[in-house]
Design an enzyme around this catalytic site. Structure first.
Site, PDB file in Angstrom:
ATOM      1  N   TRP A  83     -46.723  -6.657  66.624  1.00 37.28           N
ATOM      2  CA  TRP A  83     -47.140  -5.649  67.605  1.00 37.28           C
ATOM      3  C   TRP A  83     -46.287  -5.929  68.831  1.00 37.28           C
ATOM      4  O   TRP A  83     -46.426  -6.975  69.472  1.00 37.28           O
ATOM      5  CB  TRP A  83     -48.622  -5.839  67.894  1.00 37.28           C
ATOM      6  CG  TRP A  83     -49.300  -4.704  68.585  1.00 37.28           C
ATOM      7  CD1 TRP A  83     -49.824  -3.589  68.000  1.00 37.28           C
ATOM      8  CD2 TRP A  83     -49.566  -4.576  69.983  1.00 37.28           C
ATOM      9  NE1 TRP A  83     -50.389  -2.778  68.948  1.00 37.28           N
ATOM     10  CE2 TRP A  83     -50.244  -3.358  70.171  1.00 37.28           C
ATOM     11  CE3 TRP A  83     -49.288  -5.364  71.098  1.00 37.28           C
ATOM     12  CZ2 TRP A  83     -50.659  -2.920  71.416  1.00 37.28           C
ATOM     13  CZ3 TRP A  83     -49.703  -4.922  72.342  1.00 37.28           C
ATOM     14  CH2 TRP A  83     -50.375  -3.711  72.490  1.00 37.28           C
ATOM     15  N   ARG A 110     -55.234  -4.768  62.002  1.00 44.27           N
ATOM     16  CA  ARG A 110     -55.136  -5.392  63.323  1.00 44.27           C
ATOM     17  C   ARG A 110     -54.226  -4.598  64.255  1.00 44.27           C
ATOM     18  O   ARG A 110     -54.236  -4.817  65.454  1.00 44.27           O
ATOM     19  CB  ARG A 110     -54.607  -6.819  63.182  1.00 44.27           C
ATOM     20  CG  ARG A 110     -55.550  -7.738  62.433  1.00 44.27           C
ATOM     21  CD  ARG A 110     -54.898  -9.061  62.153  1.00 44.27           C
ATOM     22  NE  ARG A 110     -54.514  -9.723  63.375  1.00 44.27           N
ATOM     23  CZ  ARG A 110     -55.267 -10.589  64.050  1.00 44.27           C
ATOM     24  NH1 ARG A 110     -56.454 -10.898  63.597  1.00 44.27           N
ATOM     25  NH2 ARG A 110     -54.839 -11.138  65.152  1.00 44.27           N
ATOM     26  N   GLU A 152     -70.145   3.315  76.424  1.00 45.32           N
ATOM     27  CA  GLU A 152     -69.739   2.958  75.063  1.00 45.32           C
ATOM     28  C   GLU A 152     -69.552   4.218  74.214  1.00 45.32           C
ATOM     29  O   GLU A 152     -68.617   4.307  73.412  1.00 45.32           O
ATOM     30  CB  GLU A 152     -70.773   1.994  74.450  1.00 45.32           C
ATOM     31  CG  GLU A 152     -70.633   1.734  72.970  1.00 45.32           C
ATOM     32  CD  GLU A 152     -69.237   1.330  72.512  1.00 45.32           C
ATOM     33  OE1 GLU A 152     -68.398   0.938  73.328  1.00 45.32           O
ATOM     34  OE2 GLU A 152     -68.975   1.452  71.305  1.00 45.32           O
ATOM     35  N   GLU A 188     -61.554   6.824  71.671  1.00 50.92           N
ATOM     36  CA  GLU A 188     -60.764   5.890  70.864  1.00 50.92           C
ATOM     37  C   GLU A 188     -60.402   6.474  69.495  1.00 50.92           C
ATOM     38  O   GLU A 188     -59.267   6.347  69.043  1.00 50.92           O
ATOM     39  CB  GLU A 188     -61.649   4.659  70.720  1.00 50.92           C
ATOM     40  CG  GLU A 188     -61.111   3.482  70.065  1.00 50.92           C
ATOM     41  CD  GLU A 188     -62.094   2.309  70.174  1.00 50.92           C
ATOM     42  OE1 GLU A 188     -61.613   1.200  70.078  1.00 50.92           O
ATOM     43  OE2 GLU A 188     -63.324   2.502  70.336  1.00 50.92           O
ATOM     44  N   LYS A 213     -66.041   5.135  72.402  1.00 50.93           N
ATOM     45  CA  LYS A 213     -65.894   5.332  70.955  1.00 50.93           C
ATOM     46  C   LYS A 213     -65.288   6.698  70.678  1.00 50.93           C
ATOM     47  O   LYS A 213     -64.423   6.840  69.832  1.00 50.93           O
ATOM     48  CB  LYS A 213     -67.277   5.190  70.304  1.00 50.93           C
ATOM     49  CG  LYS A 213     -67.296   4.783  68.893  1.00 50.93           C
ATOM     50  CD  LYS A 213     -67.428   3.283  68.673  1.00 50.93           C
ATOM     51  CE  LYS A 213     -66.459   2.437  69.456  1.00 50.93           C
ATOM     52  NZ  LYS A 213     -66.845   1.086  69.633  1.00 50.93           N
ATOM     53  N   HIS A 227     -72.409  14.214  92.854  1.00 50.02           N
ATOM     54  CA  HIS A 227     -71.546  13.715  93.928  1.00 50.02           C
ATOM     55  C   HIS A 227     -70.073  13.941  93.604  1.00 50.02           C
ATOM     56  O   HIS A 227     -69.207  13.299  94.196  1.00 50.02           O
ATOM     57  CB  HIS A 227     -71.827  12.226  94.172  1.00 50.02           C
ATOM     58  CG  HIS A 227     -73.241  11.981  94.612  1.00 50.02           C
ATOM     59  ND1 HIS A 227     -73.694  12.373  95.845  1.00 50.02           N
ATOM     60  CD2 HIS A 227     -74.296  11.440  93.974  1.00 50.02           C
ATOM     61  CE1 HIS A 227     -74.986  12.057  95.959  1.00 50.02           C
ATOM     62  NE2 HIS A 227     -75.369  11.498  94.826  1.00 50.02           N
ATOM     63  N   LYS A 259     -56.851  -4.344  66.666  1.00 52.69           N
ATOM     64  CA  LYS A 259     -58.197  -4.894  66.505  1.00 52.69           C
ATOM     65  C   LYS A 259     -58.435  -6.068  67.448  1.00 52.69           C
ATOM     66  O   LYS A 259     -59.487  -6.170  68.055  1.00 52.69           O
ATOM     67  CB  LYS A 259     -58.411  -5.323  65.039  1.00 52.69           C
ATOM     68  CG  LYS A 259     -59.805  -5.862  64.741  1.00 52.69           C
ATOM     69  CD  LYS A 259     -60.872  -4.795  64.931  1.00 52.69           C
ATOM     70  CE  LYS A 259     -62.270  -5.280  64.676  1.00 52.69           C
ATOM     71  NZ  LYS A 259     -63.273  -4.395  65.324  1.00 52.69           N
ATOM     72  N   ASN A 267     -47.379 -15.647  66.502  1.00 60.30           N
ATOM     73  CA  ASN A 267     -48.315 -14.817  67.269  1.00 60.30           C
ATOM     74  C   ASN A 267     -48.496 -15.482  68.627  1.00 60.30           C
ATOM     75  O   ASN A 267     -48.575 -16.707  68.700  1.00 60.30           O
ATOM     76  CB  ASN A 267     -49.691 -14.764  66.598  1.00 60.30           C
ATOM     77  CG  ASN A 267     -49.682 -13.989  65.305  1.00 60.30           C
ATOM     78  OD1 ASN A 267     -48.686 -13.380  64.938  1.00 60.30           O
ATOM     79  ND2 ASN A 267     -50.806 -14.022  64.608  1.00 60.30           N
ATOM     80  N   GLY A 268     -48.612 -14.682  69.660  1.00 52.16           N
ATOM     81  CA  GLY A 268     -48.802 -15.261  70.994  1.00 52.16           C
ATOM     82  C   GLY A 268     -47.618 -14.933  71.872  1.00 52.16           C
ATOM     83  O   GLY A 268     -46.788 -14.076  71.532  1.00 52.16           O
ATOM     84  N   CYS A 304     -50.453  -8.946  66.240  1.00 49.95           N
ATOM     85  CA  CYS A 304     -49.625  -9.631  65.240  1.00 49.95           C
ATOM     86  C   CYS A 304     -50.469 -10.383  64.213  1.00 49.95           C
ATOM     87  O   CYS A 304     -51.569 -10.845  64.522  1.00 49.95           O
ATOM     88  CB  CYS A 304     -48.725 -10.630  65.922  1.00 49.95           C
ATOM     89  SG  CYS A 304     -47.725  -9.916  67.213  1.00 49.95           S
TER      90      CYS A 304
HETATM   91  C1  F6R Z   1     -63.758  -0.602  71.009  1.00 49.48           C
HETATM   92  C2  F6R Z   1     -63.226  -1.908  70.762  1.00 49.48           C
HETATM   93  C3  F6R Z   1     -62.614  -2.689  71.891  1.00 49.48           C
HETATM   94  C4  F6R Z   1     -63.124  -4.135  71.805  1.00 49.48           C
HETATM   95  C5  F6R Z   1     -62.407  -5.013  72.820  1.00 49.48           C
HETATM   96  C6  F6R Z   1     -62.902  -6.448  72.768  1.00 49.48           C
HETATM   97  O1  F6R Z   1     -64.307  -0.049  69.875  1.00 49.48           O
HETATM   98  O2  F6R Z   1     -63.289  -2.350  69.668  1.00 49.48           O
HETATM   99  O3  F6R Z   1     -62.861  -2.150  73.151  1.00 49.48           O
HETATM  100  O4  F6R Z   1     -64.514  -4.127  72.020  1.00 49.48           O
HETATM  101  O5  F6R Z   1     -61.026  -4.995  72.573  1.00 49.48           O
HETATM  102  O6  F6R Z   1     -62.709  -7.017  71.520  1.00 49.48           O
HETATM  103  P1  F6R Z   1     -63.469  -8.327  71.108  1.00 49.48           P
HETATM  104  O7  F6R Z   1     -64.907  -8.002  71.003  1.00 49.48           O
HETATM  105  O8  F6R Z   1     -62.868  -8.738  69.803  1.00 49.48           O
HETATM  106  O9  F6R Z   1     -63.211  -9.330  72.193  1.00 49.48           O
END
Ligand code: F6R
Length: 609
Positions: free
Chosen positions: A74, A27, A481, A488, A485, A504, A604, A100-101, A2
């Site tokens: 959201w 976001r 990672e 995602e 990526k 295994h 985000k 928000n929240g 949000c």
């Molecule tokens: C992946 C990604 C998420 C964030 C995670 C934590 O590309 O962006 O996995 O790394 O949601 O977000 P922050 O770093 O803002 O706490």
């Protein structure tokens, strides 16, 4: 997730609110709404499921008012539809609230309101706030909001309009960010700097438990019991164009390419070449404090957690202090033991991720020492920790994190160096790592220059339904990672495994349709890694190997692509090895036509548990 915007001044509010909401789109959201107020004409509300542009198209012709609030939602309580979108109003349409929240006692409050004969229009937790404000008998709007908040348990960043007080917006913060933007005869408010920078970079970060009143002429801040606080506005050192994609086809691409300069900023003023160590003033710890640390525990979510794993290995290696990383989203649910001589590190780009924030609060509540490794200045986590390392990566807009993660690893390197140098890490090793860190920005540019050569490899990976990413020891979180990526942004199934664990179980899945991306640095495990590649190749599995020049892959000839990255000190390998994985994910997603900056179902900042 949000987002909130608000404006009070001499301009028509609606276009400014819509523009601000557009800047919060990254976001992640599923509906949007605005409310405006003008004296004598009362409150007008428009809200719509879908994009901000759908809201804009649906806005009535005369939607005038110079005071207004807006929101991108959201969905948490109730589906994404027009009714559940914010702003929410009371029964008479006098009060409008964006929030928000999460209100934890919403269902109890909803039943209480229903018992009083009040019809709730939506399924949301937020709507109760509007009814509580409307029911208050306080004379001022501030008093009414304060009385309503006294009934609420949970987290909130909120902004309130009331038809009887058309000159003002009242805002409150508890666990969800709100930033006031100070303009010339106008005031703004937003949950994210991105929505403010076009208008002002002079801001006030509200603290938890704080409220503010905004009018065209200024702002006042106070606690929820209405006792005054004296927040002074600060000019932020932000380049407003940093929030624009510029000529890039996406923010993710722009932010990948910014990694060299981002690392330079993270390092600036923090390396001590003479003593082969780092200076991290924000830790608020002297050498004695640092030596007293017996263990390091890193907490983060998603990619931040994976970088935390890389950081933990590095700290253990350089400082010889036991260190590990854990998903913050799991940590606090297992009643963890908090030790006084453990240094807890909460790592987060946004500083808003609620699981990381709540983990930090739980540690502090039990008397533990927690520092933040955070990008967003003044964010909830930065405020909660009070001490730590700012990453200075610059604003990161794309949902898929790139430059922030790279700077997180640099932040951990600086911390590991300092912890190591107050212990047994020699000055020679310290100097070696300082030189390695100094080389990184240039070497990152070299890796980024590989992008054109990765287009075809990415095309082949994108055509597979399922992929493996493998690595060992410090290469394993790199593989995690890389898989994160890839899935995602491309929506392809990508699974990370320790190379040593392949036989295994998962080796059963390898055939010519399942490619493997392998992390094979030129380190003490290179030979073993190469042996595992042979096992994959023998089963027809296509390979993409991220490695160093000179690593001999032996007899593997068919279906293998090698991507050589420059050598640095081996402790810093994860940084340069991660970047090609970002580029592969990006190129695969681009070729599959994905909405790269806004991957489906993702946000985000994950501000709900
Ligand atoms: C992946 C990604 C998420 C964030 C995670 C934590 O590309 O962006 O996995 O790394 O949601 O977000 P922050 O770093 O803002 O706490």
């Amino acid at each position: 997730m949000c987002g909130i915007v608000g404006y009070v001044g001499s301009e028509p509010a609606a276009p400014l609110l819509l523009e601000g909401l557009g800047r919060l789109e990254h976001r992640g959201y599923d509906s949007a709404g605005v409310a405006v107020l003008s004296s004598g004409k009362g409150l007008k509300v428009a809200k719509k499921a879908g994009r901000v542009r759908d809201l804009e198209a649906a806005l009535p012709k005369r939607f005038n008012g110079k005071t207004g609030i807006g929101h991108t939602r959201w969905a948490t309580h109730g589906p994404a539809n027009d009714v559940n979108a914010h702003p929410h109003t009371d029964a008479k349409g006098q009060v409008a609230v964006v929030h928000n929240g999460i209100i934890d006692n919403a269902s109890a409050l909803r039943s209480e309101l229903a018992d009083q004969g009040i019809d709730l229009a939506s399924d949301t937790d937020t709507e109760v706030i509007a009814h509580l404000i409307a029911a208050s008998d306080a004379e001022t709007l501030e008093g009414r909001v304060s009385q309503a908040l006294a009934r609420i348990e949970g987290t909130y960043g909120l902004a309130v309009l009331h038809a009887d007080f058309p000159d003002r917006i009242v805002v409150a913060r508890n666990g969800s960010p709100l930033i006031i933007g100070v303009g010339d005869k106008e005031m703004h408010v937003a949950s994210d700097m991105a929505a403010l920078v076009r208008y002002t970079t002079t801001v006030v970060h509200l603290a938890d438990g704080e409220m503010a009143t905004l009018t065209a002429h200024g702002y006042t801040t106070y606690r929820e019991d209405l006792s005054a606080t004296d927040r002074v506005a600060k000019k932020m050192d932000i380049d407003p164009t940093a929030y624009d994609a510029g000529e890039h086809e996406s923010y993710m691409h722009k932010e990948m390419l910014e990694q060299g300069e981002a690392v330079e900023r993270t390092l600036r003023g923090r390396l001590d070449e003479r003593f082969g160590t780092s200076h991290l003033g924000g830790l608020n710890m002297d050498a004695r404090d640092l030596r007293a640390i017996k263990r390091v525990k890193i907490l983060g979510c998603g990619s931040a957690y994976y970088v935390g794993q890389m950081g933990a290995m590095l700290i253990e290696e350089l400082a010889r202090v036991p260190a590990d990383a854990e998903a913050a989203s799991e940590f606090r649910y297992r009643n963890p033991i908090i030790e006084p001589d453990t240094l807890y590190v909460a790592v987060s780009q946004s500083g808003e991720t609620v699981d990381t924030l709540l983990a930090a609060q739980e540690i502090r509540r039990k008397g533990g020492r927690v520092i933040g490794l955070v990008n967003v200045v003044g964010s909830a986590l930065a405020q909660e920790c009070g001490a730590g390392i700012y990453l200075h990566a610059g604003p990161e807009v794309a949902v898929a994190s790139t430059k922030a993660l790279t700077t997180m690893y640099v932040g951990f390197s600086l911390l590991a160096l300092q912890l190591g140098r107050v212990r047994d890490l020699s000055i020679a090793d310290g100097k070696r790592l300082v030189e390695g860190l100094k080389d990184l920005p240039r070497q990152i540019e070299e890796v980024l220059a590989l992008e054109p050569t990765l287009v075809e490899v990415a095309r082949r990976l994108a055509s597979a339904e399922s992929l493996f990413f493998i690595g060992r020891v410090r290469g394993y979180p790199v593989a995690r990672e890389g898989a994160q990526k890839f899935k995602e942004v491309s929506y392809r199934h990508a699974e990370a495994y320790q190379t040593s664990e392949l036989k295994h179980g998962p080796l059963a899945l390898i055939d010519k349709t399942v490619p493997t991306v392998a992390i094979v640095p030129d380190d003490e495990l290179a030979d073993r890694n190469v042996a595992s590649l042979h096992e994959i190749a023998a089963r027809g599995g296509p390979l993409v190997v991220i490695t160093h020049p000179g690593v001999d892959l032996g007899e593997i000839r068919d279906h293998v692509v090698r991507i050589d990255v420059p050598r640095n000190e081996r402790e810093l390998d994860p940084i340069l090895m991660t970047i090609p994985l970002q580029m592969l994910a990006y190129q695969a997603a681009a070729q599959l036509g994905r909405d790269i900056d806004k991957p489906r179902n993702l946000a985000k900042s994950v501000t709900v548990e």
